[in-house]
Design an enzyme around this catalytic site. Structure first.
Site, PDB file in Angstrom:
ATOM      1  N   LEU A 185       0.867  -1.176   0.000  1.00 19.56           N
ATOM      2  CA  LEU A 185       0.000   0.000   0.000  1.00 19.56           C
ATOM      3  C   LEU A 185       0.902   1.224   0.000  1.00 19.56           C
ATOM      4  O   LEU A 185       1.785   1.339   0.854  1.00 19.56           O
ATOM      5  CB  LEU A 185      -0.873   0.015   1.267  1.00 19.56           C
ATOM      6  CG  LEU A 185      -1.869  -1.145   1.398  1.00 19.56           C
ATOM      7  CD1 LEU A 185      -2.258  -1.340   2.852  1.00 19.56           C
ATOM      8  CD2 LEU A 185      -3.108  -0.889   0.552  1.00 19.56           C
ATOM      9  N   GLU A 186       0.692   2.121  -0.952  1.00 21.67           N
ATOM     10  CA  GLU A 186       1.469   3.358  -0.973  1.00 21.67           C
ATOM     11  C   GLU A 186       0.675   4.435  -0.238  1.00 21.67           C
ATOM     12  O   GLU A 186      -0.424   4.793  -0.668  1.00 21.67           O
ATOM     13  CB  GLU A 186       1.750   3.794  -2.408  1.00 21.67           C
ATOM     14  CG  GLU A 186       2.690   2.841  -3.129  1.00 21.67           C
ATOM     15  CD  GLU A 186       2.955   3.251  -4.565  1.00 21.67           C
ATOM     16  OE1 GLU A 186       4.131   3.225  -4.970  1.00 21.67           O
ATOM     17  OE2 GLU A 186       1.992   3.575  -5.294  1.00 21.67           O
ATOM     18  N   ILE A 187       1.217   4.938   0.835  1.00 22.13           N
ATOM     19  CA  ILE A 187       0.559   5.995   1.595  1.00 22.13           C
ATOM     20  C   ILE A 187       1.215   7.317   1.210  1.00 22.13           C
ATOM     21  O   ILE A 187       2.426   7.477   1.360  1.00 22.13           O
ATOM     22  CB  ILE A 187       0.677   5.736   3.110  1.00 22.13           C
ATOM     23  CG1 ILE A 187       0.000   4.385   3.423  1.00 22.13           C
ATOM     24  CG2 ILE A 187       0.034   6.871   3.898  1.00 22.13           C
ATOM     25  CD1 ILE A 187      -0.105   4.072   4.882  1.00 22.13           C
ATOM     26  N   GLY A 203       5.108   2.744  -7.317  1.00 20.23           N
ATOM     27  CA  GLY A 203       4.946   1.400  -7.879  1.00 20.23           C
ATOM     28  C   GLY A 203       4.560   1.431  -9.349  1.00 20.23           C
ATOM     29  O   GLY A 203       5.174   0.749 -10.181  1.00 20.23           O
TER      30      GLY A 203
END
Lengths: 307, 307
Positions: A162-164, A203
């Site tokens: 998960l990219e925060i 990503g």
């Protein structure tokens, strides 16, 4: 409030990503999920679709013995899942509101303004966007410290990453809350915090850099789409004369009014080599994903990035 | 001559790639290997180094019970491995000559002219270069139909991928022979034939496209080198708004006289995150490679590309 306290999460937009996200959150025992979607047959759709994600999710053991639709019924009966017909009731008791709506800036700006008026002022606001920065989405809300991007990879209930991505206005506490939420002991997820907003986040930028070169090589007839796929699977990186290659890396365009001759070639070669996926093949692909995730996690450690 | 006939392979240049290549060929029972290298202590070096590759190679079962250096002694005693002190004797009986010498055009052009004068005219000429096309290497030989690139990935005795790259002058028969040699039943290798010479071939172009973007993202402080590595491991591709990202993909340079500020940052972050590999970690890395290769091969089939 600590991430280990019970949470009540409102999910807005229950398409494929939303359903998978619901399964992700429902795998946490102290999380209650409120769902809202504007499709007219939403109730029926939820009953038919969510079980596919629950069966494959981390919580599958809890539901495997039950017929599929009754898994949803029992989640509703137990109060862990609430289906709403208005955004207002969906948001009323939220500690977190997470949206998976259309990738449209107008839509998201308007939605957040509505959410701000309906949800408790303490609620965290998370967007699952894959491309629209929080700083753009927050224009119509008053408290801009609450909103941040939690960019999942598909399907979120299987993919650990998960990219925060905070906006410059996101508060450090809200950023840390989101990171910790997905890092609690037992979580299969690996949140990574980006230090700056950037188109495509990280990503997808990496994947697209690879994809652009791949399309170019097929367009130039250096290699067939199928052979390229074989190479992609087998290459795990190696040294070499980089600058010469970089200066020479190919360019292709995806806009309709630009040169798109590569497109037809790539699509037709891929279709020829693989055809359309059958439901069984889709399932197999997901199983494979899970296998790789399991291997990465079990064998080589689950080194959750430090704060 | 068929690929299943006994072969006699001369390997020129026994550095790390050459040693691994020797292990690859020695794993085939009907192959005799002749080795030549100009280093003064070559004999001793071979005795000390080759066993490391044999132990880890596909033929490890054959040698595990023997003390390391005696594995080399027994290969020599049985006639399967011959150590030469001159290029002339090394090439005299070759059916295949394969070079892993320095990546220097002069060197390779001169070497092939010498090899042509020493080896049987039927011998196949293979170069393990990662960057110098066969059409450039062949300038000083008469029969240009014999030479082609067999680009391995490191270490070749473990990595299945081999990029076979003919020059426009390479004969179809010699191309097919090389492809078949690495595709015989039982081979762990997956040769892919490129249809055109191109700088960096395909695998490294893809890896470098990825690496360039990775260096840019670290340079721009979007993400730390360690977090980027986490993302890289976890991303298995996903859709999105490609053109916007492509137009925005970063650029960094590796030449000394260009902007190389990214270099220091990337190197120091990587060193900080991982340090230098110990021998044990190098071994672990190889084990991991073998695990992944085994999973790809056993679980998802070994679909050797068709001709």
């Amino acid at each position: 409030m600590s991430v280990t306290d019970p949470q009540r999460i409102t999910l807005i937009g229950l398409g494929t990503i939303g359903m998978s996200m619901a399964a992700l959150h429902l795998s946490r025992e102290n999380v209650t999920v409120d769902v809202f979607d504007t499709r007219p047959d939403f109730d029926q759709y939820l009953f038919n679709t969510l079980p596919n994600f629950l069966d494959q999710g981390p919580s599958s053991a809890n539901f495997k013995s039950q017929p599929s639709t009754s898994a949803v019924a029992s989640l509703i009966a137990s109060g862990r899942l609430n289906v709403h017909t208005s955004l207002e009731t969906a948001c009323a008791s939220a500690t977190i509101v997470q949206e998976q709506g259309p990738e449209n800036l107008e839509f998201k700006q308007t939605l957040w303004a509505q959410v701000e008026s309906f949800a408790p002022s303490s609620a965290h606001l998370w967007t699952s966007t894959s491309g629209i920065a929080a700083s753009a989405q927050q224009q119509k809300i008053n408290d801009k410290s609450r909103l941040l991007v939690v960019h999942p990879f598909n399907p979120p209930h299987i993919m650990p990453l998960l990219e925060i991505v905070p906006s410059p206005d996101t508060s450090p506490e809200r950023l840390e809350f989101a990171r910790e939420y997905f890092s609690v002991p037992g979580s299969k997820h690996r949140p990574v915090v980006l230090q700056k907003e950037i188109p495509g986040f990280v990503g997808n930028r990496l994947a697209f850099a690879l994809l652009r070169e791949a399309c170019y090589l097929v367009q130039e007839d250096v290699v067939s789409a199928k052979d390229l796929d074989t190479i992609m699977k087998l290459v795990l990186g190696q040294g070499g004369t980089m600058q010469a290659v970089w200066d020479n890396l190919g360019k292709v365009n995806v806009l309709r009014n630009e040169e798109t001759s590569w497109k037809e070639k790539v699509v037709s070669q891929v279709n020829e080599a693989y055809g359309t996926l059958t439901p069984g093949q889709v399932r197999e692909k997901e199983e494979r994903l899970k296998d790789f995730v399991a291997i990465q996690t079990k064998k080589y450690g689950h080194d959750v990035p430090e704060a």
